[in-house]
Enzyme design. Structure first.
Site, mmCIF file in Angstrom:
data_model
loop_
_atom_site.group_PDB
_atom_site.id
_atom_site.type_symbol
_atom_site.label_atom_id
_atom_site.label_comp_id
_atom_site.label_asym_id
_atom_site.label_seq_id
_atom_site.Cartn_x
_atom_site.Cartn_y
_atom_site.Cartn_z
ATOM 1 N N ASP A 31 -14.663 -25.874 -28.251
ATOM 2 C CA ASP A 31 -16.063 -26.294 -28.111
ATOM 3 C C ASP A 31 -16.076 -27.684 -27.473
ATOM 4 O O ASP A 31 -15.263 -28.540 -27.841
ATOM 5 C CB ASP A 31 -16.729 -26.345 -29.497
ATOM 6 C CG ASP A 31 -18.245 -26.296 -29.413
ATOM 7 O OD1 ASP A 31 -18.849 -25.400 -30.022
ATOM 8 O OD2 ASP A 31 -18.838 -27.156 -28.730
ATOM 9 N N GLY A 36 -22.937 -27.942 -29.505
ATOM 10 C CA GLY A 36 -22.287 -27.702 -30.801
ATOM 11 C C GLY A 36 -22.095 -29.026 -31.528
ATOM 12 O O GLY A 36 -22.141 -30.092 -30.907
ATOM 13 N N TYR A 149 -31.466 -18.107 -16.442
ATOM 14 C CA TYR A 149 -30.692 -17.868 -17.671
ATOM 15 C C TYR A 149 -30.453 -16.371 -17.861
ATOM 16 O O TYR A 149 -29.321 -15.932 -18.090
ATOM 17 C CB TYR A 149 -31.452 -18.473 -18.852
ATOM 18 C CG TYR A 149 -30.749 -18.332 -20.183
ATOM 19 C CD1 TYR A 149 -29.422 -18.717 -20.347
ATOM 20 C CD2 TYR A 149 -31.421 -17.814 -21.286
ATOM 21 C CE1 TYR A 149 -28.786 -18.589 -21.585
ATOM 22 C CE2 TYR A 149 -30.801 -17.690 -22.520
ATOM 23 C CZ TYR A 149 -29.482 -18.075 -22.662
ATOM 24 O OH TYR A 149 -28.860 -17.937 -23.877
#
Ligand code: UDP
Length: 327
Positions: A31, A36, A149
């Site tokens: 990550d 996150g 998207y």
């Protein structure tokens, strides 16, 4: 089972980490902590079955290091949330398309099975409600940034199928507005987080448009269950599944519900779309899953009703705001 979770410090990813570690598996998280949060996985740092790598899916060497020895890859790393892709369209597309290609290629080399996290956004503004996995998709013009998207995630799905043709084991899930504890406490990326923060602060709850657009919200425990069934079941190989709950609610009613559950004095304010977004914007009018395929092939059924899930999400958000020292 040795599992790599890309985006494992994010909202859904970190709940998958919890569940797999609790079941005794080995988990590596890759990550870049862009959306996150370390706080989501911090409690596992002492666990010798857990490994955290801070890295980006665009960096093939980092992905290669993270994927080594994995039998399963849960690919959740992505630029997520419509506000993000509207404000940062190029960055969003690069991460979602190029990053996924890197992950698929290296998983293929490694011989790992892949679960691709996709989104109900790929159905776009289709009016064929409820949305079935094999139904046609309807997107607006390319001048509307939002559709980048859906296009990027649909391309990810196409790439997954292309790698399947080369022998990679893949499954795809399309989430329907997942929510619960660990939604970004800055209110980023989900209307539920945003409304809860507004309600707890006594600020106006900002409903966009006329508020009669609908969504079908899915509690995080259900999203995790559906993801793991799709990621591991033999019947799921080569298949795409809606992971959602067949409970549809208007955004205006959601605002009322959050106001009620938080016991908030906030007013509910209708905000025209052109004030909410700096570019022209289209919003799917109804988003509702056909849940029959996941039920038939995976035995999956979302369990948590919205009011119950909201209470848990609100309780968590309250704690976060208290920890952050909010009044
Ligand atoms: N929305 C809203 N007020 C906000 C943020 C979002 O009314 O402050 C609406 C948004 O226009 C959409 C719905 O809430 O109709 C869900 O938005 P979200 O960004 O959570 O996810 P989406 O389903 O659009 O991907």
């Amino acid at each position: 089972m040795k599992t790599l979770i890309t985006g494992g410090a994010g909202f859904i990813g970190s709940h998958l980490v919890d569940r797999l570690l609790a079941e005794g598996h080995q988990v590596t998280v890759l990550d870049d902590l862009s959306t996150g949060r370390m706080a989501n996985v911090q409690h596992h740092l002492h666990n010798n079955r857990f490994r955290f790598i801070k890295g980006n899916i665009l960096a093939a060497t980092q992905v290669e290091e993270a994927i080594k020895g994995s039998e399963l890859v849960l690919h959740l790393a992505a630029a997520v949330g419509i506000p993000y892709v509207v404000e940062e369209p190029l960055k969003g597309m690069l991460i979602n398309v190029r990053g996924t290609e890197v992950v698929l290629e290296l998983a293929h080399q490694q011989g790992a099975r892949v679960l691709l996290a996709s989104t109900s956004e790929v159905y776009g503004k289709s009016t064929a409600v409820p949305f079935a996995e094999e139904a046609d998709r309807t997107l607006g013009p390319t001048s509307i940034r939002r559709w980048a998207y859906a296009t990027a995630k649909a391309l990810d799905e196409h790439m997954a199928y292309a790698y399947q043709d080369r022998g990679l084991g893949i499954s795809i899930v399309r989430y329907f507005n997942a929510y619960g504890p660990r939604l970004d406490p800055r209110g980023y990326g989900s209307v539920i987080a945003k409304f809860v923060i507004q309600a707890l602060a006594g600020q106006p709850i900002t409903v966009y448009g006329d508020g009669l657009q609908t969504r079908s919200f899915t509690y995080i425990d259900d999203a995790v269950e559906g993801t793991l069934l799709a990621a591991t079941r033999q019947e799921a190989l080569g298949e795409v599944f809606n992971i959602g709950r067949a409970e549809e609610i208007t955004i205006y009613r959601l605002a009322e519900l959050i106001k009620e559950v938080t016991n908030s004095p906030s007013e509910i304010l209708l905000v025209p779309y052109d004030q909410a977004y700096s570019h022209s914007f289209e919003d799917p009018r109804r988003r509702h899953p056909d849940v029959s395929k996941a039920a038939r092939l995976l035995g999956f059924q979302a369990r948590d009703p919205l009011v119950d899930g909201l209470e848990k999400a609100i309780q968590w958000m309250r704690q976060q705001l208290e920890l952050a020292g909010a009044p």
